[in-house]
Design an enzyme around this catalytic site. Structure first.
Site, short mmCIF file in Angstrom:
data_model
loop_
_atom_site.label_atom_id
_atom_site.label_comp_id
_atom_site.label_asym_id
_atom_site.label_seq_id
_atom_site.Cartn_x
_atom_site.Cartn_y
_atom_site.Cartn_z
N CYS A 85 35.97 53.10 32.26
CA CYS A 85 35.52 52.37 31.07
C CYS A 85 34.17 52.86 30.55
O CYS A 85 33.70 52.34 29.52
CB CYS A 85 35.39 50.88 31.40
SG CYS A 85 36.88 50.09 32.02
N HIS A 103 35.42 44.33 32.06
CA HIS A 103 36.80 44.65 31.68
C HIS A 103 37.73 43.88 32.61
O HIS A 103 37.65 44.00 33.83
CB HIS A 103 37.04 46.15 31.79
CG HIS A 103 38.45 46.56 31.49
ND1 HIS A 103 39.19 45.98 30.48
CD2 HIS A 103 39.26 47.49 32.06
CE1 HIS A 103 40.39 46.54 30.44
NE2 HIS A 103 40.45 47.45 31.40
N HIS A 105 41.67 42.57 33.74
CA HIS A 105 43.11 42.81 33.75
C HIS A 105 43.88 41.51 33.96
O HIS A 105 45.02 41.53 34.42
CB HIS A 105 43.47 43.79 34.87
CG HIS A 105 43.20 45.22 34.55
ND1 HIS A 105 43.69 46.26 35.30
CD2 HIS A 105 42.48 45.81 33.56
CE1 HIS A 105 43.29 47.41 34.80
NE2 HIS A 105 42.55 47.16 33.75
N GLU A 128 37.46 22.59 22.39
CA GLU A 128 36.06 22.32 22.66
C GLU A 128 35.35 23.51 23.30
O GLU A 128 34.17 23.77 23.02
CB GLU A 128 35.94 21.09 23.58
CG GLU A 128 34.53 20.70 23.97
CD GLU A 128 33.71 20.14 22.82
OE1 GLU A 128 32.48 20.04 22.99
OE2 GLU A 128 34.28 19.82 21.75
N HIS A 180 47.49 45.15 28.55
CA HIS A 180 46.46 45.76 29.38
C HIS A 180 45.44 44.73 29.87
O HIS A 180 45.32 44.49 31.06
CB HIS A 180 45.77 46.87 28.58
CG HIS A 180 44.77 47.67 29.34
ND1 HIS A 180 44.48 48.97 29.00
CD2 HIS A 180 43.97 47.38 30.40
CE1 HIS A 180 43.55 49.44 29.83
NE2 HIS A 180 43.23 48.48 30.68
#
Length: 211
Positions: A85, A103, A105, A128, A180
């Site tokens: 990433c 990130h 998954h 809310e 993903h």
């Protein structure tokens, strides 16, 4: 509340604690997912790729140049590789003035992306918990961008760049990637943690309400 250390070592320890927390929540299982955090205006701590994230130690983290993504200092364990990433994290940090990106998954993020159908966004409203996102209220119609998956992480860059430049998504701290997962960010590790928790709740709520 735990003491919030701004030192590089303190940031590294917190980053690893959050990886273990995110693993327990099912967001970074099976060596997937990742996280990074800025230590100053130039460098970023970043987790390695292809390892069990709940086992990552401060000594396993890479120090990366925030602008270029180049590795400034690798860990002593030279078998480790910096996160896939990396270019995405750096792009988000530079474009959105974020100092931490995670990130995920998580299954909920994948299923929430499905709810967008053929649209390039997911609209979330009437909850809310929207108030947990900076600048968003429980009366907001919150637009989360949704992009298409690619075979490799770095191939998402062009789509992510377009999203970050689109005014429609200016109040979003999240990008969903179909089939993903999600990228979620904040002004620091603590805000990234809060946003991650809020967005995952919202994903679960959207999916549950559509059943």
């Amino acid at each position: 509340m735990p003491k919030r250390s701004s030192s590089r070592q303190g940031q590294a320890e917190l980053l690893c604690r959050l990886l273990r927390l995110f693993y327990d929540k099912g967001w970074v299982t099976g060596t997937g997912g990742g996280i990074c955090a800025a230590t100053d205006s130039r460098t970023v701590l970043m987790a390695p790729t292809g390892v069990h994230k709940e086992e990552v130690m401060p000594s396993d983290l890479f120090i990366v140049d925030r602008t270029s993504g180049a590795v400034v200092r690798p860990p002593k364990n030279r078998s480790l590789t910096v996160s896939e990433c990396n270019p995405i994290f750096c792009l988000v940090m530079n474009q959105r003035k974020a100092n931490s990106v995670m990130h995920s998954h998580a299954l909920s993020s994948v299923l929430a992306g499905d709810r967008a159908g053929g649209r390039d966004h997911l609209m979330i409203e009437g909850l809310e918990m929207l108030k947990g996102i900076r600048g968003v209220s429980n009366q907001s119609k919150h637009t989360v961008p949704v992009i298409h998956n690619t075979p490799r992480e770095r191939e998402l860059l062009d789509q992510i760049r377009l999203v970050l430049e689109n005014p429609l998504f200016s109040d979003s701290f999240c990008i969903l990637v179909r089939n993903h997962g999600a990228y979620i960010w904040g002004a620091d590790l603590w805000e990234a943690k809060r946003h991650a928790e809020i967005y995952h709740f919202l994903f679960e709520a959207v999916v549950a309400r559509s059943q």
